[in-house]
Motif scaffolding. Structure first.
Motif, PDB file in Angstrom:
ATOM      1  N   ILE A 149      -0.918 -18.709 -10.938  1.00  0.00           N
ATOM      2  CA  ILE A 149      -2.119 -18.851 -11.768  1.00  0.00           C
ATOM      3  C   ILE A 149      -3.334 -18.319 -11.017  1.00  0.00           C
ATOM      4  N   GLU A 150      -3.415 -18.636  -9.715  1.00  0.00           N
ATOM      5  CA  GLU A 150      -4.536 -18.143  -8.907  1.00  0.00           C
ATOM      6  C   GLU A 150      -4.538 -16.619  -8.842  1.00  0.00           C
ATOM      7  N   LYS A 151      -3.352 -16.003  -8.722  1.00  0.00           N
ATOM      8  CA  LYS A 151      -3.258 -14.541  -8.709  1.00  0.00           C
ATOM      9  C   LYS A 151      -3.731 -13.962 -10.037  1.00  0.00           C
ATOM     10  N   CYS A 152      -3.333 -14.587 -11.134  1.00  0.00           N
ATOM     11  CA  CYS A 152      -3.770 -14.119 -12.456  1.00  0.00           C
ATOM     12  C   CYS A 152      -5.290 -14.206 -12.588  1.00  0.00           C
ATOM     13  N   LEU A 153      -5.864 -15.309 -12.100  1.00  0.00           N
ATOM     14  CA  LEU A 153      -7.319 -15.446 -12.125  1.00  0.00           C
ATOM     15  C   LEU A 153      -7.987 -14.344 -11.310  1.00  0.00           C
ATOM     16  N   ASP A 154      -7.420 -14.033 -10.141  1.00  0.00           N
ATOM     17  CA  ASP A 154      -7.969 -12.968  -9.301  1.00  0.00           C
ATOM     18  C   ASP A 154      -7.905 -11.615 -10.014  1.00  0.00           C
ATOM     19  N   VAL A 155      -6.796 -11.361 -10.696  1.00  0.00           N
ATOM     20  CA  VAL A 155      -6.647 -10.085 -11.405  1.00  0.00           C
ATOM     21  C   VAL A 155      -7.679  -9.983 -12.526  1.00  0.00           C
ATOM     22  N   VAL A 156      -7.847 -11.048 -13.290  1.00  0.00           N
ATOM     23  CA  VAL A 156      -8.825 -11.033 -14.390  1.00  0.00           C
ATOM     24  C   VAL A 156     -10.235 -10.855 -13.824  1.00  0.00           C
ATOM     25  N   ALA A 157     -10.531 -11.538 -12.710  1.00  0.00           N
ATOM     26  CA  ALA A 157     -11.853 -11.388 -12.082  1.00  0.00           C
ATOM     27  C   ALA A 157     -12.056  -9.956 -11.597  1.00  0.00           C
ATOM     28  N   THR A 158     -11.016  -9.356 -11.045  1.00  0.00           N
ATOM     29  CA  THR A 158     -11.106  -7.960 -10.586  1.00  0.00           C
ATOM     30  C   THR A 158     -11.342  -7.029 -11.766  1.00  0.00           C
ATOM     31  N   LEU A 159     -10.640  -7.252 -12.876  1.00  0.00           N
ATOM     32  CA  LEU A 159     -10.843  -6.432 -14.071  1.00  0.00           C
ATOM     33  C   LEU A 159     -12.276  -6.553 -14.587  1.00  0.00           C
ATOM     34  N   LEU A 160     -12.800  -7.769 -14.590  1.00  0.00           N
ATOM     35  CA  LEU A 160     -14.187  -7.967 -15.037  1.00  0.00           C
ATOM     36  C   LEU A 160     -15.168  -7.272 -14.096  1.00  0.00           C
ATOM     37  N   ALA A 161     -14.913  -7.345 -12.799  1.00  0.00           N
ATOM     38  CA  ALA A 161     -15.801  -6.700 -11.823  1.00  0.00           C
ATOM     39  C   ALA A 161     -15.765  -5.179 -11.969  1.00  0.00           C
ATOM     40  N   LYS A 162     -14.576  -4.624 -12.160  1.00  0.00           N
ATOM     41  CA  LYS A 162     -14.439  -3.168 -12.314  1.00  0.00           C
ATOM     42  C   LYS A 162     -15.041  -2.692 -13.632  1.00  0.00           C
ATOM     43  N   LYS A 163     -14.966  -3.550 -14.662  1.00  0.00           N
ATOM     44  CA  LYS A 163     -15.499  -3.185 -15.975  1.00  0.00           C
ATOM     45  C   LYS A 163     -16.996  -2.940 -15.880  1.00  0.00           C
ATOM     46  N   GLY A 164     -17.689  -3.801 -15.180  1.00  0.00           N
ATOM     47  CA  GLY A 164     -19.134  -3.658 -15.036  1.00  0.00           C
ATOM     48  C   GLY A 164     -19.511  -2.445 -14.207  1.00  0.00           C
ATOM     49  N   ALA A 165     -18.655  -2.062 -13.255  1.00  0.00           N
ATOM     50  CA  ALA A 165     -18.946  -0.927 -12.378  1.00  0.00           C
ATOM     51  C   ALA A 165     -18.586   0.396 -13.027  1.00  0.00           C
TER      52      ALA A 165
ATOM     53  N   GLU B  86       5.137  -4.676 -11.419  1.00  0.00           N
ATOM     54  CA  GLU B  86       6.596  -4.734 -11.469  1.00  0.00           C
ATOM     55  C   GLU B  86       7.054  -4.603 -12.914  1.00  0.00           C
ATOM     56  N   VAL B  87       7.857  -3.587 -13.182  1.00  0.00           N
ATOM     57  CA  VAL B  87       8.405  -3.356 -14.511  1.00  0.00           C
ATOM     58  C   VAL B  87       9.661  -4.213 -14.696  1.00  0.00           C
ATOM     59  N   SER B  88      10.477  -4.210 -13.685  1.00  0.00           N
ATOM     60  CA  SER B  88      11.714  -4.967 -13.662  1.00  0.00           C
ATOM     61  C   SER B  88      11.935  -5.363 -12.211  1.00  0.00           C
ATOM     62  N   GLU B  89      12.927  -6.190 -11.958  1.00  0.00           N
ATOM     63  CA  GLU B  89      13.145  -6.640 -10.590  1.00  0.00           C
ATOM     64  C   GLU B  89      13.370  -5.450  -9.655  1.00  0.00           C
ATOM     65  N   GLY B  90      12.436  -5.263  -8.744  1.00  0.00           N
ATOM     66  CA  GLY B  90      12.528  -4.190  -7.750  1.00  0.00           C
ATOM     67  C   GLY B  90      12.056  -2.835  -8.236  1.00  0.00           C
ATOM     68  N   ILE B  91      11.616  -2.723  -9.488  1.00  0.00           N
ATOM     69  CA  ILE B  91      11.146  -1.452 -10.046  1.00  0.00           C
ATOM     70  C   ILE B  91       9.664  -1.596 -10.357  1.00  0.00           C
ATOM     71  N   TYR B  92       8.867  -0.738  -9.716  1.00  0.00           N
ATOM     72  CA  TYR B  92       7.420  -0.805  -9.874  1.00  0.00           C
ATOM     73  C   TYR B  92       6.907   0.483 -10.503  1.00  0.00           C
ATOM     74  N   SER B  93       5.743   0.382 -11.113  1.00  0.00           N
ATOM     75  CA  SER B  93       5.084   1.537 -11.697  1.00  0.00           C
ATOM     76  C   SER B  93       3.597   1.444 -11.368  1.00  0.00           C
ATOM     77  N   ARG B  94       2.943   2.563 -11.354  1.00  0.00           N
ATOM     78  CA  ARG B  94       1.512   2.599 -11.076  1.00  0.00           C
ATOM     79  C   ARG B  94       0.772   2.830 -12.386  1.00  0.00           C
ATOM     80  N   ALA B  95      -0.347   2.130 -12.552  1.00  0.00           N
ATOM     81  CA  ALA B  95      -1.141   2.259 -13.767  1.00  0.00           C
ATOM     82  C   ALA B  95      -2.601   2.437 -13.400  1.00  0.00           C
ATOM     83  N   CYS B  96      -3.283   3.169 -14.223  1.00  0.00           N
ATOM     84  CA  CYS B  96      -4.723   3.331 -14.099  1.00  0.00           C
ATOM     85  C   CYS B  96      -5.345   2.570 -15.272  1.00  0.00           C
ATOM     86  N   ILE B  97      -6.060   1.491 -14.935  1.00  0.00           N
ATOM     87  CA  ILE B  97      -6.628   0.635 -15.971  1.00  0.00           C
ATOM     88  C   ILE B  97      -8.113   0.955 -16.091  1.00  0.00           C
TER      89      ILE B  97
END
Length: 192
Positions: free
Chosen positions: A75-91, A100-111
């Motif tokens: 939950i704390e990680k989710c809060l940090d991610v949402v706070a980061t999204l809000l901070a980046k939105k203003g900037a 993680e897309v699936s166990e051990g499979i990751y993808s990169r995204a530009c949000i």
């Protein structure tokens, strides 16, 4: 759990805590046995059964505690991610994230600027929330999880106290029985 000890409340006066019956501290074994109408073997069997029940409840509470202890950092990680999204939105800058897309499979995204996030609620259900709503929901979930963990810790302490009292009672009943047998053996040869 068995109800025989409900007729003999604990010394603290608390009959139970959240469904966990309190163990009675036995001052006088003979009075304890006569109040319950049990012989020594029946009393020991009852106390051993109660001890086993306490152990089962303890295992269940420890599993719940582990689940909550794992949930809180998520939950704390989710809060940090949402706070980061809000901070980046203003900037006005994009956020590069690996997820993680699936166990051990990751993808990169530009949000890019986003006004909403999707949160897993459980049971394969995901809902979209505004960042502000998500923050409020996650804060509430975090507070509830911490409060639940606090209650669980108190329940575990209460349970451990009851286990200790029950173990002491078992020892007292057993020792009283041994003493009574020795007294009878000493008195028997003198009667002959």
């Amino acid at each position: 759990m068995a109800t025989a000890s409900s007729s003999s409340p604990s010394s603290s006066g608390v009959p139970e805590r959240r469904g966990i019956p309190a163990a009675a501290f036995v001052e006088d074994v003979q009075t304890y046995l006569s109040q319950l109408g049990l012989d020594v073997n029946s009393a020991l069997a009852f106390l051993q059964e109660r001890l086993q029940q306490y152990r089962l409840v303890e295992m269940k509470l420890l599993a719940q505690q582990r689940e909550l202890q794992a949930k809180i950092p998520d939950i704390e990680k989710c809060l940090d991610v949402v706070a980061t999204l809000l901070a980046k939105k203003g900037a006005g800058e994009a956020l590069i994230a690996d997820f993680e897309v699936s166990e051990g499979i990751y993808s990169r995204a530009c949000i890019e600027d986003t006004d909403s996030v999707c949160l897993w609620l459980g049971a394969n259900v995901m809902l979209e929330y505004s960042c502000e709503e998500a923050t409020t929901l996650l804060q509430s979930n975090l507070e509830n999880a911490r409060a639940s963990l606090e209650v669980l810790v108190a329940d575990l302490q209460f349970l451990r106290d009851q286990v200790t009292v029950t173990q002491v009672t078992i020892a007292r009943v057993y020792n009283w029985d041994v003493h009574q047998r020795r007294t009878r053996q000493v008195a028997a040869p003198m009667d002959s």
